[in-house]
Design a protein around this motif. Structure first.
Motif, PDB file in Angstrom:
ATOM      1  N   SER A 178      25.702 -24.716 -32.646  1.00 20.24           N
ATOM      2  CA  SER A 178      25.787 -25.135 -34.052  1.00 20.24           C
ATOM      3  C   SER A 178      26.270 -26.577 -34.117  1.00 20.24           C
ATOM      4  CB  SER A 178      26.732 -24.214 -34.820  1.00 20.24           C
ATOM      5  OG  SER A 178      28.066 -24.509 -34.495  1.00 20.24           O
ATOM      6  N   LYS A 179      25.753 -27.314 -35.105  1.00 16.84           N
ATOM      7  CA  LYS A 179      26.043 -28.751 -35.181  1.00 16.84           C
ATOM      8  C   LYS A 179      27.384 -29.054 -35.841  1.00 16.84           C
ATOM      9  CE  LYS A 179      24.221 -33.107 -36.945  1.00 16.84           C
ATOM     10  NZ  LYS A 179      23.272 -33.773 -37.849  1.00 16.84           N
ATOM     11  N   THR A 180      27.635 -28.441 -36.977  1.00 19.24           N
ATOM     12  CA  THR A 180      28.860 -28.751 -37.716  1.00 19.24           C
ATOM     13  C   THR A 180      29.544 -27.465 -38.144  1.00 19.24           C
ATOM     14  OG1 THR A 180      27.988 -28.689 -39.960  1.00 19.24           O
ATOM     15  CG2 THR A 180      27.649 -30.736 -38.735  1.00 19.24           C
ATOM     16  N   GLU A 181      30.680 -27.603 -38.797  1.00 17.78           N
ATOM     17  CA  GLU A 181      31.417 -26.441 -39.294  1.00 17.78           C
ATOM     18  C   GLU A 181      30.639 -25.699 -40.379  1.00 17.78           C
ATOM     19  OE1 GLU A 181      32.073 -29.556 -39.822  1.00 17.78           O
ATOM     20  OE2 GLU A 181      31.926 -29.666 -42.009  1.00 17.78           O
ATOM     21  N   LYS A 182      29.640 -26.368 -40.974  1.00 20.60           N
ATOM     22  CA  LYS A 182      28.841 -25.697 -42.008  1.00 20.60           C
ATOM     23  C   LYS A 182      27.814 -24.767 -41.384  1.00 20.60           C
ATOM     24  CE  LYS A 182      29.111 -29.838 -44.742  1.00 20.60           C
ATOM     25  NZ  LYS A 182      28.422 -31.119 -44.830  1.00 20.60           N
ATOM     26  N   ASP A 183      27.568 -24.973 -40.102  1.00 19.44           N
ATOM     27  CA  ASP A 183      26.486 -24.237 -39.456  1.00 19.44           C
ATOM     28  C   ASP A 183      26.991 -22.981 -38.752  1.00 19.44           C
ATOM     29  OD1 ASP A 183      24.470 -26.195 -40.166  1.00 19.44           O
ATOM     30  OD2 ASP A 183      25.564 -27.510 -38.802  1.00 19.44           O
ATOM     31  N   SER A 184      27.220 -21.971 -39.573  1.00 15.81           N
ATOM     32  CA  SER A 184      27.632 -20.691 -39.027  1.00 15.81           C
ATOM     33  C   SER A 184      26.370 -19.947 -38.594  1.00 15.81           C
ATOM     34  CB  SER A 184      28.384 -19.927 -40.123  1.00 15.81           C
ATOM     35  OG  SER A 184      28.497 -18.588 -39.790  1.00 15.81           O
ATOM     36  N   ILE A 185      26.198 -19.848 -37.291  1.00 10.69           N
ATOM     37  CA  ILE A 185      24.991 -19.185 -36.773  1.00 10.69           C
ATOM     38  C   ILE A 185      25.129 -17.677 -36.984  1.00 10.69           C
ATOM     39  CG2 ILE A 185      23.593 -18.743 -34.698  1.00 10.69           C
ATOM     40  CD1 ILE A 185      24.678 -21.313 -33.510  1.00 10.69           C
ATOM     41  N   GLN A 186      24.083 -17.061 -37.523  1.00  9.28           N
ATOM     42  CA  GLN A 186      24.098 -15.597 -37.628  1.00  9.28           C
ATOM     43  C   GLN A 186      22.882 -15.092 -36.865  1.00  9.28           C
ATOM     44  OE1 GLN A 186      24.928 -14.076 -41.518  1.00  9.28           O
ATOM     45  NE2 GLN A 186      26.274 -15.791 -42.035  1.00  9.28           N
ATOM     46  N   LEU A 187      23.119 -14.754 -35.642  1.00 10.31           N
ATOM     47  CA  LEU A 187      22.044 -14.426 -34.708  1.00 10.31           C
ATOM     48  C   LEU A 187      21.741 -12.930 -34.755  1.00 10.31           C
ATOM     49  CD1 LEU A 187      20.262 -15.695 -32.481  1.00 10.31           C
ATOM     50  CD2 LEU A 187      22.125 -15.246 -30.874  1.00 10.31           C
ATOM     51  N   GLN A 188      20.484 -12.621 -35.136  1.00 10.53           N
ATOM     52  CA  GLN A 188      20.124 -11.198 -35.287  1.00 10.53           C
ATOM     53  C   GLN A 188      19.304 -10.658 -34.122  1.00 10.53           C
ATOM     54  OE1 GLN A 188      18.345 -11.318 -39.293  1.00 10.53           O
ATOM     55  NE2 GLN A 188      19.765  -9.660 -39.750  1.00 10.53           N
ATOM     56  N   LYS A 189      18.400 -11.500 -33.626  1.00 14.29           N
ATOM     57  CA  LYS A 189      17.527 -11.038 -32.534  1.00 14.29           C
ATOM     58  C   LYS A 189      17.207 -12.188 -31.590  1.00 14.29           C
ATOM     59  CE  LYS A 189      16.647  -6.786 -33.832  1.00 14.29           C
ATOM     60  NZ  LYS A 189      17.612  -5.848 -33.278  1.00 14.29           N
ATOM     61  N   ILE A 190      16.962 -11.811 -30.356  1.00 17.84           N
ATOM     62  CA  ILE A 190      16.407 -12.744 -29.390  1.00 17.84           C
ATOM     63  C   ILE A 190      15.054 -12.194 -29.016  1.00 17.84           C
ATOM     64  CG2 ILE A 190      16.720 -13.704 -27.069  1.00 17.84           C
ATOM     65  CD1 ILE A 190      19.729 -13.675 -27.751  1.00 17.84           C
TER      66      ILE A 190
ATOM     67  N   ASP B 230      27.875  -5.648 -37.452  1.00 15.05           N
ATOM     68  CA  ASP B 230      26.729  -4.770 -37.147  1.00 15.05           C
ATOM     69  C   ASP B 230      26.036  -5.300 -35.895  1.00 15.05           C
ATOM     70  OD1 ASP B 230      27.300  -3.204 -39.366  1.00 15.05           O
ATOM     71  OD2 ASP B 230      26.134  -4.503 -40.685  1.00 15.05           O
ATOM     72  N   LYS B 231      24.755  -5.618 -36.033  1.00  8.41           N
ATOM     73  CA  LYS B 231      24.031  -6.094 -34.843  1.00  8.41           C
ATOM     74  C   LYS B 231      23.821  -7.603 -34.891  1.00  8.41           C
ATOM     75  CE  LYS B 231      22.714  -2.005 -33.000  1.00  8.41           C
ATOM     76  NZ  LYS B 231      21.773  -1.172 -32.282  1.00  8.41           N
ATOM     77  N   THR B 232      24.664  -8.290 -35.626  1.00  7.01           N
ATOM     78  CA  THR B 232      24.531  -9.737 -35.753  1.00  7.01           C
ATOM     79  C   THR B 232      25.744 -10.415 -35.126  1.00  7.01           C
ATOM     80  OG1 THR B 232      23.343  -9.378 -37.809  1.00  7.01           O
ATOM     81  CG2 THR B 232      24.165 -11.599 -37.441  1.00  7.01           C
ATOM     82  N   MET B 233      25.505 -11.520 -34.423  1.00  7.85           N
ATOM     83  CA  MET B 233      26.610 -12.320 -33.892  1.00  7.85           C
ATOM     84  C   MET B 233      26.774 -13.540 -34.788  1.00  7.85           C
ATOM     85  SD  MET B 233      28.077 -10.890 -31.327  1.00  7.85           S
ATOM     86  CE  MET B 233      29.005 -12.190 -30.532  1.00  7.85           C
ATOM     87  N   ILE B 234      27.996 -13.750 -35.249  1.00  6.31           N
ATOM     88  CA  ILE B 234      28.248 -14.812 -36.237  1.00  6.31           C
ATOM     89  C   ILE B 234      29.251 -15.809 -35.669  1.00  6.31           C
ATOM     90  CG2 ILE B 234      29.098 -15.287 -38.579  1.00  6.31           C
ATOM     91  CD1 ILE B 234      28.330 -12.386 -39.270  1.00  6.31           C
ATOM     92  N   SER B 235      28.898 -17.084 -35.723  1.00  4.98           N
ATOM     93  CA  SER B 235      29.811 -18.104 -35.195  1.00  4.98           C
ATOM     94  C   SER B 235      30.551 -18.788 -36.337  1.00  4.98           C
ATOM     95  CB  SER B 235      29.033 -19.158 -34.411  1.00  4.98           C
ATOM     96  OG  SER B 235      28.397 -20.066 -35.279  1.00  4.98           O
TER      97      SER B 235
END
Ligand SMILES: *[C@@H]1O[C@H](CO)[C@@H](O)[C@H](O)[C@H]1NC(C)=O
Ligand SMILES: *[C@@H]1O[C@H](CO)[C@@H](O)[C@H](O)[C@H]1NC(C)=O
Length: 553
Positions: A115-127, A48-53
C-alpha cells in the motif's frame, strides 16, 4: 474518518473485468488470502476471508506457480506490486479484480503487493492464479525493522509514498522486512491538530487516526525499531519542551515493555525539531540502564536544498541520503555479534576527533569551505555562506562533540573578509542543521568582537554584546549548564567580559568548534586561529557517548 473512506470508481469497476478478460478464461483458481504461505508485514487484520491492512507501506509477499496472477480487492487503493525481480509497478485506484501478471514463463514466481499511503487500506479477498497453479512460501520469514514516525517516515511528497521513504529504502538495503507505523500530521503528544491522538496513543492501536482497538503486540516482534518524531509537535502545537521529553520517555518505556530485546533507534528529526528534549528522553533511559536504546543525530545528513521538497519533507533524494546514513547504525546493532555504533570516520586532514562540514543548504552556502591545520592548536578556515544570523546559518564549521561544561579559548590571528558582516569565532551549537540554537563569540569587520545567539531553533538571532577590538585578539567562550559567557583579551591573560547569556535551553550533548562565514555566498573569507584549546587541552576531547553520527556530508 476522511482517510478511510473507500474510493469507488464505478467506471473502473465495470470496465476492468472486461479489459482484463476475467471471467472469459475459465482456467483459474481463486485462492483464499488466509494462507500460511503468504507473509504479511505491517498491521494486517483478518475479517472473515479478507485480509485488511492498516498504516502505510503494509505489504504481502508470496510465491506462486503458473503464468498469471490477479488479485481481488474489496477496497479501492493505490497499490504497488512487483513480480520477480521487476520494478515496482503502480496501480492507482485499484479495485475489484486486477491483473498483476500474465504470459509469465511457466514455473515459480514471486509477488509483493504494497500500500502506498495510510489512506490505502488493502482489503485482499482473493488471489487468482492459473487453475493448476498454487501459492508457495516466498522464503523463511525475515527479521523485521519497525519504523515509527510522521509524514517523513510515511514518505509524504515522495514519488511512491511509503515505498520511497527512507524507512522502506534502508530496510531493503538491509534485506529486512519492515513496517511503517507512521502518519502525516501525527504528533508524539496527544492533542495535535483537531485534538487528534498522538503516537503516544496511536502506536498501540490497530490503525492510525481515531481507533480504540488495541494492537495485539504478539503478532510480530521487530528486531529493531526506528523512531523519528517531533516536527508536528514543534510546528503545530509548539509543544513545550519538558512535556515532549516526559511523553517521549514514557513512550519509549512502553515500547521497551512490549519489546524487551529490540534495538531502539531514536533518530532526531532531520532539521532538528525538538532535538534537545528528544536527546534528553533517550539519555534518561540510557542512564537508567537501557543498553539497547540509541539517540542518533540526523541533522548533518540532509540540508535544505534539493534534499527537500518543501520546508519539512525530504525529496526522493533526501530520503535516499537519510537511508544511506542510517544504514550503518542498524547494520552494526543487528550484526551477530553486535558491533559498536559507527563513529565519525577518521579525518586524515584534522587532528584528534575534529570534524568539519559546511552548515546550510547549497544555495545559502555558495562556495565550499575548507580547513587546514598547521599544528595541533592552529587552524586556518576558509568559509563562504550567507551569514550566521537571523533564522538560519550558512558557514564552515570545524567541531567536536561535547557534553557537560566546556571552555574554549582561541587567538584569532587574522581574519580577512570582504563583507563587513563576515564572522569568524568560537561556536557552541546544539545540532548541525542550519537553524540550530547556537552561541557564537566572534570577530566581525563591522563590529569588532560580537557575542550573539539563537536561543531556539528557527528563531531570530540576537546580539548579546560587542567589544571594540580587531585581530589578533583572544576569545574565550564558556558553557556552564544553561549559562554562556563570552570574553576577550588582547594578551590572553587579562580577560574582559563581552556579555553573558543565561538560561538557554540547549541540548546536554552538543557541538563546539570554530566557525567562519563570508556573509556573501559568492566569496570565501579566511581566518587563522592559533592557541586553540578546549577545556585547557589542545585538540582532544573525550568522546561523549550519546551523540553519534557516522559521517558528515
Ligand atoms: C479486525 O477484524 C475483526 C473481525 O472481523 C473485527 O471485529 C475488528 O474490529 C477488526 N479490527 C480492525 C482494527 O480492523
Ligand atoms: C520464490 O520465488 C523467487 C522467484 O522465482 C525465487 O527466487 C525464490 O527462491 C522463491 N522462494 C522459495 C522459498 O522458493
Amino acid at each position: 474518518m476522511l482517510f478511510f473512506t473507500p474510493r469507488i470508481s464505478t467506471i473502473v469497476l465495470l470496465i476492468l473485468p472486461i479489459l482484463l478478460g476475467i471471467g472469459r478464461a475459465a482456467a483459474q483458481s481463486l485462492l483464499d488470502p488466509i494462507d500460511s504461505n503468504i507473509q504479511y508485514y505491517g498491521r494486517w487484520n483478518q475479517s472473515d476471508k479478507t485480509m485488511i491492512s492498516w498504516w502505510p507501506g503494509a505489504y504481502a509477499k508470496f510465491n506462486f506457480t503458473g503464468t498469471t496472477l490477479a488479485i481481488k480487492l474489496r477496497s479501492t487503493v493505490d497499490l504497488y506490486y512487483k513480480i520477480d525481480d521487476g520494478e515496482y509497478v503502480q496501480l492507482p485506484e485499484a479495485s475489484e479484480t486486477v491483473q498483476l501478471a500474465k504470459h509469465l514463463e511457466p514455473g515459480l514466481h514471486s509477488a509483493l503487493i504494497a500500500s502506498k499511503t495510510e489512506k490505502d487500506s488493502i482489503q485482499l479477498q482473493k488471489i487468482i492464479v492459473d487453475s493448476d497453479a498454487n501459492i508457495k512460501p516466498p522464503g523463511p520469514a525475515g527479521n523485521i525493522v519497525e519504523f515509527v514516525g510522521d509524514s517523513i517516515t510515511a514518505g509524504l511528497t515522495t514519488s511512491r509514498g511509503a515505498l520511497t521513504s527512507y524507512a522502506w529504502l534502508v530496510a531493503e538495503s538491509l534485506a529486512m522486512e519492515h513496517t511503517q507505523i507512521a502518519y502525516p500530521a501525527v504528533c508524539l503528544v496527544d492533542g495535535c491538530s483537531d485534538a487528534a491522538p498522538g503516537m503516544e496513543s496511536q502506536y498501540f492501536k490497530w490503525k492510525g487516526w481515531y481507533d480504540d482497538e488495541n494492537w495485539d503486540f504478539t503478532r510480530y516482534t521487530p528486531s529493531a525499531i526506528v523512531i523519528m518524531l517531533g516536527s508536528n509537535d514543534e510546528k503545530v502545537v509548539k509543544q513545550e519542551s519538558s512535556r515532549f521529553e516526559k511523553t517521549y520517555s514514557k513512550f519509549l518505556k512502553r515500547i521497551r515493555n512490549e519489546f524487551q530485546k529490540a534495538h531502539i533507534f531514536i533518530v532526531s528529526e532531520p532539521l532538528g525539531a525538538l532535538f534537545a528534549p528528544t536527546q534528553a528522553a533517550v539519555r534518561s533511559l540510557t542512564l537508567a540502564g537501557d543498553k539497547k536504546m540509541y539517540f542518533v543525530d540526523s541533522t548533518p545528513w540532509v540540508q535544505y536544498g534539493k534534499a527537500f521538497n518543501d520546508e519539512a519533507h525530504p525529496s526522493d533524494y533526501g530520503h535516499e541520503l537519510i537511508a544511506k546514513k542510517l544504514f550503518p547504525y542498524l547494520q552494526a546493532k543487528l550484526a551477530v555479534p553486535t558491533q559498536p555504533l559507527p563513529g565519525p570516520p577518521p579525518n586524515p586532514n584534522l587532528p584528534g576527533i575534529w570534524q568539519t562540514m559546511d552548515i546550510g543548504g547549497e544555495e545559502l552556502i555558495g562556495l565550499p569551505g575548507s580547513v587546514s591545520f598547521d599544528s595541533a592548536d592552529t587552524f586556518t578556515l576558509w568559509g563562504s555562506g550567507k551569514d550566521i544570523g537571523s533564522r538560519q546559518d550558512a558557514f564552515r564549521f570545524v567541531y567536536q562533540q561535547a557534553t557537560t561544561n566546556t571552555v574554549v579559548t582561541v587567538k584569532v590571528e587574522s581574519h580577512s573578509a570582504f563583507a563587513s558582516c563576515a564572522k569568524a569565532g568560537i561556536m557552541i551549537r546544539e545540532h548541525l542543521a542550519s537553524s540550530s540554537p547556537n552561541v557564537i563569540l566572534g570577530m566581525s569587520p563591522a563590529d569588532g568582537v560580537i557575542f550573539q545567539s539563537r536561543p531556539m531553533r528557527n528563531m531570530e538571532t540576537k546580539l548579546a554584546g560587542r567589544a571594540r577590538a580587531s585581530s589578533p585578539c583572544h576569545l574565550k567562550l564558556e558553557r556552564k549548564g544553561r549559562d554562556f559567557f563570552g570574553s576577550w583579551s588582547s594578551d590572553g591573560k587579562s580577560w574582559e567580559p563581552v556579555a553573558e547569556l543565561r538560561g538557554l535551553n540547549m541540548a546536554k550533548d552538543y557541538y563546539v568548534g570554530l566557525a567562519v562565514t563570508s556573509c556573501d555566498p559568492s566569496v570565501v573569507s579566511v581566518a587563522k586561529f592559533t592557541e586553540v584549546q578546549i577545556n585547557g587541552k589542545v585538540s582532544q576531547l573525550e568522546t561523549p557517548h550519546l551523540i553519534l553520527q557516522p559521517n558528515t556530508l
